[in-house]
Design an enzyme around this catalytic site. Structure first.
Site, mmCIF file in Angstrom:
data_model
loop_
_atom_site.group_PDB
_atom_site.id
_atom_site.type_symbol
_atom_site.label_atom_id
_atom_site.label_comp_id
_atom_site.label_asym_id
_atom_site.label_seq_id
_atom_site.Cartn_x
_atom_site.Cartn_y
_atom_site.Cartn_z
ATOM 1 N N CYS A 1 -40.038 -47.513 -39.851
ATOM 2 C CA CYS A 1 -41.400 -47.279 -40.381
ATOM 3 C C CYS A 1 -41.401 -46.424 -41.654
ATOM 4 O O CYS A 1 -42.388 -46.380 -42.364
ATOM 5 C CB CYS A 1 -42.278 -46.631 -39.310
ATOM 6 S SG CYS A 1 -41.869 -44.900 -38.988
ATOM 7 N N ASN B 1 -66.660 -25.939 -26.762
ATOM 8 C CA ASN B 1 -67.933 -25.888 -26.037
ATOM 9 C C ASN B 1 -68.692 -24.618 -26.365
ATOM 10 O O ASN B 1 -68.105 -23.582 -26.682
ATOM 11 C CB ASN B 1 -67.696 -25.980 -24.516
ATOM 12 C CG ASN B 1 -67.382 -24.633 -23.896
ATOM 13 O OD1 ASN B 1 -68.280 -23.893 -23.501
ATOM 14 N ND2 ASN B 1 -66.096 -24.278 -23.840
ATOM 15 N N CYS C 1 -38.381 -34.418 -39.679
ATOM 16 C CA CYS C 1 -38.305 -35.851 -39.373
ATOM 17 C C CYS C 1 -38.709 -36.118 -37.922
ATOM 18 O O CYS C 1 -39.419 -37.091 -37.627
ATOM 19 C CB CYS C 1 -36.896 -36.383 -39.651
ATOM 20 S SG CYS C 1 -35.601 -35.354 -38.955
ATOM 21 N N CYS D 1 -35.244 -46.395 -33.755
ATOM 22 C CA CYS D 1 -35.848 -46.396 -35.088
ATOM 23 C C CYS D 1 -36.495 -47.752 -35.363
ATOM 24 O O CYS D 1 -35.858 -48.794 -35.204
ATOM 25 C CB CYS D 1 -34.769 -46.099 -36.139
ATOM 26 S SG CYS D 1 -35.416 -46.142 -37.825
ATOM 27 N N ASN E 1 -64.335 -12.684 -15.290
ATOM 28 C CA ASN E 1 -64.387 -13.334 -16.595
ATOM 29 C C ASN E 1 -64.700 -12.268 -17.643
ATOM 30 O O ASN E 1 -65.844 -11.861 -17.811
ATOM 31 C CB ASN E 1 -65.450 -14.450 -16.560
ATOM 32 C CG ASN E 1 -65.587 -15.168 -17.883
ATOM 33 O OD1 ASN E 1 -65.138 -14.679 -18.914
ATOM 34 N ND2 ASN E 1 -66.234 -16.323 -17.862
ATOM 35 N N CYS F 1 -65.025 -15.021 -22.031
ATOM 36 C CA CYS F 1 -65.832 -16.073 -22.670
ATOM 37 C C CYS F 1 -66.075 -15.674 -24.132
ATOM 38 O O CYS F 1 -66.571 -14.573 -24.403
ATOM 39 C CB CYS F 1 -67.152 -16.244 -21.925
ATOM 40 S SG CYS F 1 -68.206 -17.468 -22.701
ATOM 41 N N ASN G 1 -58.538 -18.155 -21.415
ATOM 42 C CA ASN G 1 -59.852 -18.741 -21.615
ATOM 43 C C ASN G 1 -59.827 -19.442 -22.989
ATOM 44 O O ASN G 1 -58.786 -19.483 -23.648
ATOM 45 C CB ASN G 1 -60.941 -17.659 -21.539
ATOM 46 C CG ASN G 1 -62.287 -18.241 -21.124
ATOM 47 O OD1 ASN G 1 -62.667 -19.332 -21.570
ATOM 48 N ND2 ASN G 1 -63.024 -17.528 -20.294
HETATM 49 C C1 LIG Z 1 -67.660 -26.650 -20.937
HETATM 50 C C2 LIG Z 1 -66.787 -25.502 -20.498
HETATM 51 C C3 LIG Z 1 -67.325 -24.463 -19.766
HETATM 52 C C4 LIG Z 1 -66.532 -23.384 -19.371
HETATM 53 N N1 LIG Z 1 -67.081 -22.390 -18.616
HETATM 54 C C5 LIG Z 1 -66.305 -21.365 -18.191
HETATM 55 C C6 LIG Z 1 -66.845 -20.377 -17.321
HETATM 56 O O1 LIG Z 1 -68.005 -20.413 -16.908
HETATM 57 N N2 LIG Z 1 -66.017 -19.366 -16.939
HETATM 58 C C7 LIG Z 1 -64.712 -19.289 -17.327
HETATM 59 O O2 LIG Z 1 -63.998 -18.362 -16.924
HETATM 60 N N3 LIG Z 1 -64.182 -20.230 -18.144
HETATM 61 C C8 LIG Z 1 -64.946 -21.260 -18.571
HETATM 62 N N4 LIG Z 1 -64.386 -22.251 -19.337
HETATM 63 C C9 LIG Z 1 -62.970 -22.147 -19.760
HETATM 64 C C10 LIG Z 1 -62.024 -22.942 -18.826
HETATM 65 O O3 LIG Z 1 -62.088 -22.478 -17.503
HETATM 66 C C11 LIG Z 1 -60.570 -22.864 -19.317
HETATM 67 O O4 LIG Z 1 -60.161 -21.529 -19.333
HETATM 68 C C12 LIG Z 1 -60.376 -23.457 -20.709
HETATM 69 O O5 LIG Z 1 -61.183 -24.607 -20.887
HETATM 70 C C13 LIG Z 1 -58.916 -23.804 -20.999
HETATM 71 O O6 LIG Z 1 -58.427 -24.761 -20.083
HETATM 72 P P1 LIG Z 1 -58.319 -26.362 -20.437
HETATM 73 O O7 LIG Z 1 -57.532 -26.481 -21.697
HETATM 74 O O8 LIG Z 1 -57.682 -26.978 -19.228
HETATM 75 O O9 LIG Z 1 -59.721 -26.826 -20.633
HETATM 76 C C14 LIG Z 1 -65.168 -23.349 -19.731
HETATM 77 C C15 LIG Z 1 -64.624 -24.416 -20.460
HETATM 78 C C16 LIG Z 1 -65.408 -25.489 -20.824
HETATM 79 C C17 LIG Z 1 -64.796 -26.637 -21.579
#
Ligand SMILES: Cc1cc2nc3c(=O)[nH]c(=O)nc-3n(C[C@H](O)[C@H](O)[C@H](O)COP(=O)(O)O)c2cc1C
Length: 404
Positions: free
Chosen positions: A354, A75, A389, A351, A136, A139, A204
């Site tokens: 395949c 994302n 395997c 098995c 946070n 990000c 994150n």
């Molecule tokens: C679309 C999207 C937006 C996100 N926005 C934030 C956010 O605003 N703050 C944050 O700390 N993490 C954000 N995350 C990260 C998620 O909270 C999480 O840490 C990350 O997706 C891994 O977890 P998952 O594998 O369950 O998705 C976002 C993730 C996605 C997919």
């Protein structure tokens, strides 16, 4: 099994179960969070707020598929679109009023490298009724360009400073959400702890480029430049089941290095087994984003029922009995026995004939597998016990046995 078998304590906060929605679209507003609360989630971390609301690109999600099934998502979305004031004056008080009393609400916030912003946001958040605050500093897209997010989370000095600054503004427990996009997570986690963090959340998203539309030579997800017509993209954050091995590695490394700090495990949690995996490597609570986005909030029911069944089968009475249970078995490569007498053996009734393992072993292994009467047979003299395997077998038809 007792009703409270999934109860756990985290940084002084009691949870009825360890599951929170992580900060992401599923926690974008009051409607989403209250719906999750009613469906039985233990808590939620709100979508991160900062001083300025976000305006996002479109499109902003990309996918990695295997045989049509999504295995990872990327994302380029940023933070909350709603101003801080909507959260503090309207949404958080409403959530605290209307959610079940035992639902844990965690505020999520981000500021820049100047400590003052963190203190002041923490002061504001503490007056809302939130139960804890997550910082946070992780990000990986958009924010680092403004010296926020992973820009801070990649620098132990900044992590310590902002953790301390946020602590100064509140008596609430502070969780620091870490980025996996670092060479070594341990000094970063230690810096957060030194700055006064009461808990750590990891991970994150993983910085990524999800793919390229080869027909138009355009990287994915396709967004638009400032003229609103030119198709462009940027690096994003990868999540979902594909990142679970990275999350498990990071959580276990922190748990081994700083056993006293509680960890909220995140990254690819989607069912009871992935949840137990995180618990066993040291997570005390579990955060979910992608699985809630793909399958909806009601997965909480199947996940919690699955864990309870597993606990009954294995005789675990509490989550605490499972937390960290696998940690002592993670050692160094040097401490592993080299070439112990371990070979593969095909489980005949599984098995299907395949031949996937035959081809893989011929070109990627030790040429140890042949077909005999429609079943794969491993020659123990040639087998090197590498495990290839089992990697290619879709039917879980290979076991490894110690021949001593
Ligand atoms: C679309 C999207 C937006 C996100 N926005 C934030 C956010 O605003 N703050 C944050 O700390 N993490 C954000 N995350 C990260 C998620 O909270 C999480 O840490 C990350 O997706 C891994 O977890 P998952 O594998 O369950 O998705 C976002 C993730 C996605 C997919």
């Amino acid at each position: 099994m007792a009703d409270n078998s999934l109860a756990v304590e985290f940084a002084g906060i009691p949870f009825k179960n360890p599951f929170l929605l992580s900060s992401a679209p599923p926690t974008m507003d009051v409607r989403h969070i209250l719906r999750a609360a009613r469906l039985g989630w233990g808590g939620a971390v709100m979508k991160t707020v900062t001083e300025e609301p976000t305006v996002d690109p479109r499109t902003r999600l990309g996918v990695l598929r295997k045989n049509g099934k999504a295995i990872g998502m990327n994302n380029i979305e940023l933070l909350s679109r709603e101003p801080l004031k909507t959260w503090t004056d309207d949404w958080i008080p409403k959530i605290k009023r209307e959610a079940p009393e035992d639902f844990v609400f965690v505020a999520s916030m981000m500021s820049g490298p100047e400590p003052g912003g963190w203190t002041s946001l923490a002061e504001t958040m503490s007056q809302t009724g939130a139960d804890a605050i997550e910082l946070n500093v992780s990000c990986p897209h958009g924010s680092p360009e403004k010296h926020m997010g992973a820009f801070i989370g990649q620098d132990p000095t900044l992590v310590e400073q902002v953790s301390r600054a946020a602590k100064k503004g509140t008596d609430l427990p502070i969780l620091v959400k870490l980025t996996p996009n670092v060479t070594d997570i341990v000094p970063i986690a230690q810096a957060a702890a030194k700055g006064g963090a009461d808990g750590l959340s990891a991970i994150n998203t993983v910085e990524s480029l999800i793919g390229v539309d080869v027909e138009t030579a355009t990287p994915l997800p396709i967004a638009y430049g400032v003229d609103k017509t030119e198709q462009l993209s940027t690096y994003g954050g990868y999540c979902g089941p594909a990142v679970r091995p990275i999350g498990l590695r990071v959580v276990s490394q922190i748990a081994k290095a700083i056993p006293d700090i509680p960890i909220s495990g995140i990254g690819g949690i989607e069912d009871w087994m992935s949840s137990v995996e995180y618990l066993m490597v040291g997570a005390r609570t579990l955060q979910v984003c992608t699985a809630a986005m793909w399958y909806g909030f009601s997965i909480i029911k199947t996940i919690t029922e699955g864990i309870v069944k597993f606990m009954e089968r294995k005789g675990y009475k509490t989550l605490d009995e499972m937390i960290g249970r696998a940690l002592s078995k993670i050692t160094t490569w040097t401490a592993l026995s080299k070439l112990p007498p371990v070979v593969g053996r095909v489980i005949e009734n599984r098995c299907t004939g395949c031949k996937e393992c035959v081809g893989a072993c011929a070109d990627g292994g030790y040429v140890a597998i042949q077909m005999r009467e429609g079943i794969a047979v491993i020659n123990p003299e040639k087998c090197d016990g590498c495990g290839l395997c089992a990697v290619v077998c879709e039917y879980d038809a290979v076991a490894f046995v110690h021949t001593d």
